[in-house]
Design a protein around this motif. Structure first.
Motif, mmCIF file in Angstrom:
data_model
loop_
_atom_site.group_PDB
_atom_site.id
_atom_site.type_symbol
_atom_site.label_atom_id
_atom_site.label_comp_id
_atom_site.label_asym_id
_atom_site.label_seq_id
_atom_site.Cartn_x
_atom_site.Cartn_y
_atom_site.Cartn_z
ATOM 1 N N ARG A 136 2.802 7.411 -0.386
ATOM 2 C CA ARG A 136 2.463 6.090 -0.918
ATOM 3 C C ARG A 136 3.658 5.573 -1.707
ATOM 4 N NH1 ARG A 136 -2.879 6.421 -4.199
ATOM 5 N NH2 ARG A 136 -1.395 7.514 -5.494
ATOM 6 N N GLU A 137 3.905 4.284 -1.629
ATOM 7 C CA GLU A 137 5.054 3.682 -2.308
ATOM 8 C C GLU A 137 5.040 3.989 -3.805
ATOM 9 O OE1 GLU A 137 6.591 -0.803 -2.962
ATOM 10 O OE2 GLU A 137 6.109 -0.274 -0.883
ATOM 11 N N GLU A 138 3.873 3.921 -4.422
ATOM 12 C CA GLU A 138 3.814 4.180 -5.867
ATOM 13 C C GLU A 138 4.106 5.645 -6.207
ATOM 14 O OE1 GLU A 138 -0.527 3.632 -4.462
ATOM 15 O OE2 GLU A 138 1.380 2.622 -4.151
ATOM 16 N N ALA A 140 -2.281 -7.943 3.221
ATOM 17 C CA ALA A 140 -1.293 -6.908 2.890
ATOM 18 C C ALA A 140 -1.911 -5.829 2.004
ATOM 19 C CB ALA A 140 -0.075 -7.526 2.210
ATOM 20 N N ALA A 141 -2.642 -6.236 0.989
ATOM 21 C CA ALA A 141 -3.284 -5.271 0.088
ATOM 22 C C ALA A 141 -4.336 -4.452 0.833
ATOM 23 C CB ALA A 141 -3.921 -5.985 -1.097
ATOM 24 N N ARG A 142 -5.053 -5.087 1.723
ATOM 25 C CA ARG A 142 -6.075 -4.390 2.501
ATOM 26 C C ARG A 142 -5.429 -3.366 3.455
ATOM 27 N NH1 ARG A 142 -11.139 -6.693 2.214
ATOM 28 N NH2 ARG A 142 -11.716 -6.180 4.359
ATOM 29 N N ARG A 143 -4.304 -3.748 4.090
ATOM 30 C CA ARG A 143 -3.596 -2.797 4.968
ATOM 31 C C ARG A 143 -3.036 -1.632 4.169
ATOM 32 N NH1 ARG A 143 -1.456 -7.389 7.075
ATOM 33 N NH2 ARG A 143 0.557 -6.965 6.107
ATOM 34 N N ARG A 144 -2.553 -1.910 2.963
ATOM 35 C CA ARG A 144 -2.019 -0.838 2.115
ATOM 36 C C ARG A 144 -3.130 0.189 1.841
ATOM 37 N NH1 ARG A 144 2.488 -0.686 -0.394
ATOM 38 N NH2 ARG A 144 2.754 -2.938 -0.391
ATOM 39 N N PHE A 145 -4.295 -0.282 1.454
ATOM 40 C CA PHE A 145 -5.430 0.598 1.170
ATOM 41 C C PHE A 145 -5.821 1.390 2.431
ATOM 42 C CE2 PHE A 145 -9.851 1.740 0.964
ATOM 43 C CZ PHE A 145 -10.055 2.131 -0.345
ATOM 44 N N MET A 146 -5.973 0.685 3.545
ATOM 45 C CA MET A 146 -6.384 1.343 4.789
ATOM 46 C C MET A 146 -5.325 2.342 5.257
ATOM 47 S SD MET A 146 -9.417 0.266 5.876
ATOM 48 C CE MET A 146 -9.447 0.361 7.666
ATOM 49 N N GLY A 147 -4.052 1.963 5.156
ATOM 50 C CA GLY A 147 -2.974 2.864 5.559
ATOM 51 C C GLY A 147 -2.978 4.152 4.763
ATOM 52 N N GLU A 148 -3.260 4.030 3.451
ATOM 53 C CA GLU A 148 -3.344 5.226 2.606
ATOM 54 C C GLU A 148 -4.535 6.080 3.004
ATOM 55 O OE1 GLU A 148 -3.400 3.874 -1.447
ATOM 56 O OE2 GLU A 148 -1.378 3.043 -1.291
ATOM 57 N N ARG A 149 -5.689 5.458 3.198
ATOM 58 C CA ARG A 149 -6.890 6.218 3.537
ATOM 59 C C ARG A 149 -6.779 6.891 4.900
ATOM 60 N NH1 ARG A 149 -7.291 5.210 -0.980
ATOM 61 N NH2 ARG A 149 -9.146 4.910 -2.235
ATOM 62 N N LEU A 150 -6.124 6.217 5.836
ATOM 63 C CA LEU A 150 -6.001 6.761 7.187
ATOM 64 C C LEU A 150 -4.799 7.689 7.350
ATOM 65 C CD1 LEU A 150 -6.882 3.491 9.134
ATOM 66 C CD2 LEU A 150 -8.326 5.529 8.887
ATOM 67 N N GLY A 151 -3.934 7.725 6.325
ATOM 68 C CA GLY A 151 -2.759 8.599 6.373
ATOM 69 C C GLY A 151 -1.674 8.115 7.316
ATOM 70 N N ILE A 152 -1.579 6.783 7.501
ATOM 71 C CA ILE A 152 -0.564 6.236 8.407
ATOM 72 C C ILE A 152 0.432 5.337 7.686
ATOM 73 C CG2 ILE A 152 -2.024 6.452 10.448
ATOM 74 C CD1 ILE A 152 -2.533 3.414 10.282
ATOM 75 N N GLY A 153 0.357 5.266 6.381
ATOM 76 C CA GLY A 153 1.319 4.495 5.607
ATOM 77 C C GLY A 153 1.084 2.995 5.666
ATOM 78 N N TYR A 154 1.861 2.271 4.861
ATOM 79 C CA TYR A 154 1.759 0.820 4.789
ATOM 80 C C TYR A 154 2.773 0.167 5.720
ATOM 81 C CZ TYR A 154 2.326 -3.939 3.251
ATOM 82 O OH TYR A 154 2.428 -5.300 3.235
ATOM 83 N N CYS A 155 2.383 -0.912 6.362
ATOM 84 C CA CYS A 155 3.288 -1.675 7.222
ATOM 85 C C CYS A 155 2.685 -3.048 7.491
ATOM 86 C CB CYS A 155 3.542 -0.932 8.530
ATOM 87 S SG CYS A 155 2.055 -0.324 9.329
ATOM 88 N N ASN A 156 3.431 -3.889 8.188
ATOM 89 C CA ASN A 156 2.919 -5.219 8.519
ATOM 90 C C ASN A 156 1.807 -5.109 9.562
ATOM 91 O OD1 ASN A 156 4.023 -5.175 11.184
ATOM 92 N ND2 ASN A 156 5.960 -5.993 10.447
ATOM 93 N N GLY A 157 1.161 -6.232 9.856
ATOM 94 C CA GLY A 157 0.004 -6.223 10.745
ATOM 95 C C GLY A 157 0.292 -5.702 12.144
ATOM 96 N N LYS A 158 1.382 -6.159 12.736
ATOM 97 C CA LYS A 158 1.723 -5.732 14.089
ATOM 98 C C LYS A 158 2.011 -4.232 14.134
ATOM 99 C CE LYS A 158 4.846 -6.917 17.860
ATOM 100 N NZ LYS A 158 5.978 -7.748 18.271
ATOM 101 N N GLN A 159 2.763 -3.738 13.155
ATOM 102 C CA GLN A 159 3.082 -2.313 13.098
ATOM 103 C C GLN A 159 1.827 -1.491 12.797
ATOM 104 O OE1 GLN A 159 6.077 -1.171 14.020
ATOM 105 N NE2 GLN A 159 5.275 0.880 13.872
#
Length: 190
Positions: free
Chosen positions: A80-82, A141-160
């Motif tokens: 996670r970035e933080e 963006a905030a929602r993807r950050r949360f989901m990326g952390e929960r799913l273990g796939i990191g944060y990225c833009n919508g297409k990625q």
């Protein structure tokens, strides 16, 4: 000891990883990854497997893409970035040993497409992302950050994000479970 060889960006990342776990690393030397390093990573993949563990920033993502394209089927660990930020500097070297162990415990294996097809096509649709507020939403963006952390796939833009859901074969059940967590934690706010 971790069986796979962990691909990191530099010497300081190796030091941080070795403080957290017993593992071998290959350093890319930053984003100027060369042919000799890519060959070492290919050999490591053949012999032991590879975990790509780069910084959660643009340069780290670029390295991750270069290695994953050249060496299909890699495992990926995301910080996670933080957890990787210290005094404005983002990098694996800044993460606490516990954060590194947690990221490595949540490693995801990249699905390899057969015959040039899309490895994870059809699991989660673009419409699913739209309905979940992960794209074209004020708080996407905030929602993807949360989901990326929960799913273990990191944060990225919508297409990625859409691509990562397919590449890491995130199931509809995993996606729905993380979305429920998101809604429970954020309520109607985002």
């Amino acid at each position: 000891m971790i069986k796979e060889v962990i691909v990191v960006e530099g010497r300081d990342d190796t030091v941080a990883v070795k403080r957290a776990v017993d593992a071998d690393t290959i350093e890319t030397g930053g984003s100027a990854i060369n042919e000799a390093t890519l060959r070492k990573i290919e050999l490591a993949m053949e012999r032991r497997g590879v975990i790509i563990f780069t910084d959660p920033d643009h340069a780290g993502e670029r390295i991750r893409k270069i290695v994953a394209k050249r060496v299909p089927g890699c495992k990926h660990a995301f910080l996670r970035e933080e957890d990787a930020t210290k005094r404005g500097d983002i990098g694996v070297e800044n993460a606490a040993p516990e954060a590194i162990r947690e990221a490595l415990a949540r490693v995801r294996t990249e699905a390899v497409a057969e015959s040039g097809g899309d490895a994870g096509a059809g699991l989660i649709s673009w419409e699913d992302l739209l309905a979940a507020g992960l794209i074209v939403h004020p708080a996407a963006a905030a929602r993807r950050r949360f989901m990326g952390e929960r799913l273990g796939i990191g944060y990225c833009n919508g297409k990625q994000f859409y691509k990562r859901l397919a590449v890491f074969r995130i199931s509809r059940e995993e996606f729905a479970s993380a979305l429920i967590e998101l809604e429970n934690e954020r309520g109607d706010q985002g």
